[in-house]
Design an enzyme around this catalytic site. Structure first.
Site, PDB file in Angstrom:
ATOM      1  N   LYS A  13       9.998   2.321  -5.715  1.00 54.37           N
ATOM      2  CA  LYS A  13      10.893   1.338  -5.067  1.00 54.37           C
ATOM      3  C   LYS A  13      10.750  -0.039  -5.726  1.00 54.37           C
ATOM      4  O   LYS A  13      11.732  -0.666  -6.089  1.00 54.37           O
ATOM      5  CB  LYS A  13      10.583   1.208  -3.564  1.00 54.37           C
ATOM      6  CG  LYS A  13      10.718   2.495  -2.780  1.00 54.37           C
ATOM      7  CD  LYS A  13      10.448   2.286  -1.311  1.00 54.37           C
ATOM      8  CE  LYS A  13       9.031   1.835  -0.989  1.00 54.37           C
ATOM      9  NZ  LYS A  13       7.985   2.810  -1.359  1.00 54.37           N
ATOM     10  N   ARG A  88      10.794  -0.044   7.949  1.00 55.02           N
ATOM     11  CA  ARG A  88       9.852   1.058   7.793  1.00 55.02           C
ATOM     12  C   ARG A  88       9.650   1.824   9.090  1.00 55.02           C
ATOM     13  O   ARG A  88       8.911   2.800   9.129  1.00 55.02           O
ATOM     14  CB  ARG A  88       8.515   0.464   7.392  1.00 55.02           C
ATOM     15  CG  ARG A  88       8.042   0.874   6.029  1.00 55.02           C
ATOM     16  CD  ARG A  88       6.730   0.185   5.836  1.00 55.02           C
ATOM     17  NE  ARG A  88       5.960   0.743   4.803  1.00 55.02           N
ATOM     18  CZ  ARG A  88       5.962   0.293   3.553  1.00 55.02           C
ATOM     19  NH1 ARG A  88       6.744  -0.693   3.210  1.00 55.02           N
ATOM     20  NH2 ARG A  88       5.179   0.846   2.668  1.00 55.02           N
ATOM     21  N   ARG A 127      -1.388   3.380 -11.473  1.00 54.02           N
ATOM     22  CA  ARG A 127      -0.697   2.093 -11.281  1.00 54.02           C
ATOM     23  C   ARG A 127      -1.652   0.913 -11.536  1.00 54.02           C
ATOM     24  O   ARG A 127      -2.790   0.911 -11.100  1.00 54.02           O
ATOM     25  CB  ARG A 127      -0.158   1.992  -9.856  1.00 54.02           C
ATOM     26  CG  ARG A 127       0.400   0.594  -9.588  1.00 54.02           C
ATOM     27  CD  ARG A 127       1.349   0.520  -8.451  1.00 54.02           C
ATOM     28  NE  ARG A 127       0.811   0.998  -7.192  1.00 54.02           N
ATOM     29  CZ  ARG A 127       1.556   1.138  -6.096  1.00 54.02           C
ATOM     30  NH1 ARG A 127       2.838   0.858  -6.135  1.00 54.02           N
ATOM     31  NH2 ARG A 127       1.010   1.577  -4.989  1.00 54.02           N
ATOM     32  N   ARG A 160      -4.531  -1.833  -7.037  1.00 52.18           N
ATOM     33  CA  ARG A 160      -4.325  -2.303  -5.664  1.00 52.18           C
ATOM     34  C   ARG A 160      -5.393  -1.734  -4.734  1.00 52.18           C
ATOM     35  O   ARG A 160      -5.774  -0.579  -4.855  1.00 52.18           O
ATOM     36  CB  ARG A 160      -2.928  -1.885  -5.174  1.00 52.18           C
ATOM     37  CG  ARG A 160      -1.954  -3.026  -5.221  1.00 52.18           C
ATOM     38  CD  ARG A 160      -0.551  -2.573  -5.017  1.00 52.18           C
ATOM     39  NE  ARG A 160      -0.328  -1.877  -3.748  1.00 52.18           N
ATOM     40  CZ  ARG A 160       0.868  -1.478  -3.330  1.00 52.18           C
ATOM     41  NH1 ARG A 160       1.932  -1.699  -4.059  1.00 52.18           N
ATOM     42  NH2 ARG A 160       0.994  -0.855  -2.177  1.00 52.18           N
ATOM     43  N   ARG A 171      -1.354   6.477   3.863  1.00 50.92           N
ATOM     44  CA  ARG A 171      -0.022   5.859   3.690  1.00 50.92           C
ATOM     45  C   ARG A 171       1.062   6.939   3.630  1.00 50.92           C
ATOM     46  O   ARG A 171       2.145   6.765   4.182  1.00 50.92           O
ATOM     47  CB  ARG A 171      -0.001   4.999   2.423  1.00 50.92           C
ATOM     48  CG  ARG A 171      -0.783   3.707   2.605  1.00 50.92           C
ATOM     49  CD  ARG A 171      -1.100   3.044   1.284  1.00 50.92           C
ATOM     50  NE  ARG A 171       0.065   2.725   0.497  1.00 50.92           N
ATOM     51  CZ  ARG A 171       0.032   2.520  -0.818  1.00 50.92           C
ATOM     52  NH1 ARG A 171      -1.103   2.602  -1.472  1.00 50.92           N
ATOM     53  NH2 ARG A 171       1.126   2.229  -1.457  1.00 50.92           N
TER      54      ARG A 171
HETATM   55  P1  AP5 Z   1       6.070   1.493  -7.620  1.00 55.10           P
HETATM   56  O1  AP5 Z   1       7.384   0.988  -8.092  1.00 55.10           O
HETATM   57  O2  AP5 Z   1       4.944   0.516  -7.502  1.00 55.10           O
HETATM   58  O3  AP5 Z   1       6.272   2.324  -6.278  1.00 55.10           O
HETATM   59  P2  AP5 Z   1       6.619   1.849  -4.787  1.00 55.10           P
HETATM   60  O4  AP5 Z   1       7.554   2.857  -4.226  1.00 55.10           O
HETATM   61  O5  AP5 Z   1       7.055   0.424  -4.783  1.00 55.10           O
HETATM   62  O6  AP5 Z   1       5.193   2.050  -4.176  1.00 55.10           O
HETATM   63  P3  AP5 Z   1       4.333   1.165  -3.154  1.00 55.10           P
HETATM   64  O7  AP5 Z   1       2.994   1.828  -3.122  1.00 55.10           O
HETATM   65  O8  AP5 Z   1       4.360  -0.290  -3.514  1.00 55.10           O
HETATM   66  O9  AP5 Z   1       5.119   1.421  -1.878  1.00 55.10           O
HETATM   67  P4  AP5 Z   1       4.623   1.228  -0.464  1.00 55.10           P
HETATM   68  O10 AP5 Z   1       5.900   1.399   0.264  1.00 55.10           O
HETATM   69  O11 AP5 Z   1       3.504   2.069   0.001  1.00 55.10           O
HETATM   70  O12 AP5 Z   1       3.930  -0.189  -0.532  1.00 55.10           O
HETATM   71  P5  AP5 Z   1       4.355  -1.637  -0.021  1.00 55.10           P
HETATM   72  O13 AP5 Z   1       3.905  -2.596  -1.029  1.00 55.10           O
HETATM   73  O14 AP5 Z   1       5.765  -1.665   0.428  1.00 55.10           O
HETATM   74  O15 AP5 Z   1       5.638   2.699  -8.592  1.00 55.10           O
HETATM   75  C1  AP5 Z   1       4.385   3.325  -8.448  1.00 55.10           C
HETATM   76  C2  AP5 Z   1       3.784   3.593  -9.844  1.00 55.10           C
HETATM   77  O16 AP5 Z   1       4.573   4.575 -10.494  1.00 55.10           O
HETATM   78  C3  AP5 Z   1       3.779   2.376 -10.776  1.00 55.10           C
HETATM   79  O17 AP5 Z   1       2.634   2.415 -11.557  1.00 55.10           O
HETATM   80  C4  AP5 Z   1       5.038   2.558 -11.637  1.00 55.10           C
HETATM   81  O18 AP5 Z   1       4.890   1.982 -12.927  1.00 55.10           O
HETATM   82  C5  AP5 Z   1       5.155   4.080 -11.702  1.00 55.10           C
HETATM   83  N1  AP5 Z   1       6.539   4.549 -11.703  1.00 55.10           N
HETATM   84  C6  AP5 Z   1       7.577   4.057 -10.986  1.00 55.10           C
HETATM   85  N2  AP5 Z   1       8.681   4.782 -11.212  1.00 55.10           N
HETATM   86  C7  AP5 Z   1       8.324   5.761 -12.079  1.00 55.10           C
HETATM   87  C8  AP5 Z   1       9.044   6.838 -12.700  1.00 55.10           C
HETATM   88  N3  AP5 Z   1      10.346   7.035 -12.467  1.00 55.10           N
HETATM   89  N4  AP5 Z   1       8.349   7.652 -13.529  1.00 55.10           N
HETATM   90  C9  AP5 Z   1       7.038   7.459 -13.783  1.00 55.10           C
HETATM   91  N5  AP5 Z   1       6.316   6.460 -13.236  1.00 55.10           N
HETATM   92  C10 AP5 Z   1       6.950   5.623 -12.387  1.00 55.10           C
HETATM   93  O19 AP5 Z   1       3.468  -1.754   1.305  1.00 55.10           O
HETATM   94  C11 AP5 Z   1       2.065  -1.848   1.265  1.00 55.10           C
HETATM   95  C12 AP5 Z   1       1.522  -2.028   2.673  1.00 55.10           C
HETATM   96  O20 AP5 Z   1       2.060  -3.231   3.260  1.00 55.10           O
HETATM   97  C13 AP5 Z   1       1.878  -0.911   3.676  1.00 55.10           C
HETATM   98  O21 AP5 Z   1       0.981   0.170   3.597  1.00 55.10           O
HETATM   99  C14 AP5 Z   1       1.777  -1.680   5.006  1.00 55.10           C
HETATM  100  O22 AP5 Z   1       0.434  -1.829   5.387  1.00 55.10           O
HETATM  101  C15 AP5 Z   1       2.318  -3.049   4.664  1.00 55.10           C
HETATM  102  N6  AP5 Z   1       3.777  -3.154   4.887  1.00 55.10           N
HETATM  103  C16 AP5 Z   1       4.725  -3.383   3.933  1.00 55.10           C
HETATM  104  N7  AP5 Z   1       5.948  -3.402   4.489  1.00 55.10           N
HETATM  105  C17 AP5 Z   1       5.778  -3.182   5.811  1.00 55.10           C
HETATM  106  C18 AP5 Z   1       6.678  -3.070   6.909  1.00 55.10           C
HETATM  107  N8  AP5 Z   1       8.012  -3.172   6.742  1.00 55.10           N
HETATM  108  N9  AP5 Z   1       6.160  -2.832   8.128  1.00 55.10           N
HETATM  109  C19 AP5 Z   1       4.830  -2.724   8.319  1.00 55.10           C
HETATM  110  N10 AP5 Z   1       3.921  -2.807   7.330  1.00 55.10           N
HETATM  111  C20 AP5 Z   1       4.393  -3.037   6.080  1.00 55.10           C
END
Ligand code: AP5
Length: 217
Positions: A13, A88, A127, A160, A171
């Site tokens: 994402k 979410r 990552r 991270r 997660r």
């Molecule tokens: P990446 O693009 O980083 O993936 P992502 O989907 O953004 O993954 P996240 O782990 O950031 O998502 P998340 O939803 O758990 O975390 P968030 O930060 O929102 O890609 C991953 C890896 O793969 C990278 O190394 C990339 O280079 C590689 N890659 C990407 N695409 C690829 C492809 N096509 N092929 C090969 N490799 C690829 O949330 C973190 C925490 O914050 C949550 O756990 C929660 O505690 C809190 N939080 C955030 N939002 C909320 C909310 N709305 N409500 C409550 N808590 C929240």
């Protein structure tokens, strides 16, 4: 354009959101990045959020809803925005609907990036993230030019805190129970478009671009 990105943790994402924001010139709002920055800066929000982030749990709805509402009210969101990591929960989605209604605007599209769990684990373990500018790399799929150094700002890359295997499992579990129902929520509203996220990064982006160009025209 007003866009929501859905998909399990690690689906790509953030990677795609950054590319879309640049291509379509709209602000990229990542709740995960906002929360991690608050933790890093040790703000009152960060102190509250860190206990949830470190356990792989969701930060309470009312906290995140407040953050997103005030961000969306900012001037640069007037012509569009891309939400990454929000909503979410069904409650957050309803809260977003209420906000959009108050502002008299609609969501244009919800992009759901689909990736099998087996592939997600490899994405987490490789990552690397820049703590300063938020750029994301992967040691195999999207390596930085100099290992361990951010291409964009020259800062050291880190793993991270929530990318350790136990937190990742939590997660993914939280995603299945709490966030996955949003796929149906937006499908029922005819806003959902599924994208195959298992392809290489640039191919996924091309697919998304085609979808968004269709929405624009
Ligand atoms: P990446 O693009 O980083 O993936 P992502 O989907 O953004 O993954 P996240 O782990 O950031 O998502 P998340 O939803 O758990 O975390 P968030 O930060 O929102 O890609 C991953 C890896 O793969 C990278 O190394 C990339 O280079 C590689 N890659 C990407 N695409 C690829 C492809 N096509 N092929 C090969 N490799 C690829 O949330 C973190 C925490 O914050 C949550 O756990 C929660 O505690 C809190 N939080 C955030 N939002 C909320 C909310 N709305 N409500 C409550 N808590 C929240």
């Amino acid at each position: 354009m007003r866009i929501v990105m859905l998909g399990p943790p690690g689906a790509g994402k953030g990677t795609q959101a950054k590319k879309i924001a640049e291509e379509f010139k709209i602000p990229h709002i990542s709740t995960g990045e906002i929360l991690r920055k608050a933790v890093q800066d040790n703000t009152p929000l960060g102190k509250k959020a860190s206990e949830y982030l470190d356990k792989g749990l969701l930060v309470p709805d009312e906290i995140v809803e407040g953050i997103v509402r005030s961000r969306l009210k900012m001037h640069d969101c007037a012509a569009g925005f891309l939400l990454d990591g929000f909503p979410r929960t069904v409650r957050q989605a309803e809260n977003l609907d209420e906000f959009l209604k108050e502002e008299n605007v609609n969501l244009d599209i919800v992009i759901n990036i689909q990736v099998e769990q087996r592939l997600l684990i490899e994405r987490f373990t490789g990552r690397r993230t820049c703590q300063k500018c938020g750029a994301t790399f992967h040691i195999k799929f999207s390596p930085p030019k100099t290992p361990g150094i951010c291409d964009k700002c020259g800062e050291k890359l880190i793993v991270r805190r929530d990318d350790d295997i136990e937190t990742v499992k939590k997660r993914l579990e939280v995603y299945e129970t709490t966030t996955a129902p949003l796929v149906d929520y937006y499908d029922r509203r005819k806003l959902l478009v599924n994208v195959d996220g298992s392809k290489p990064i640039d191919d996924v982006f091309e697919d998304i671009k085609k979808v968004l160009e269709g929405v624009k025209s």
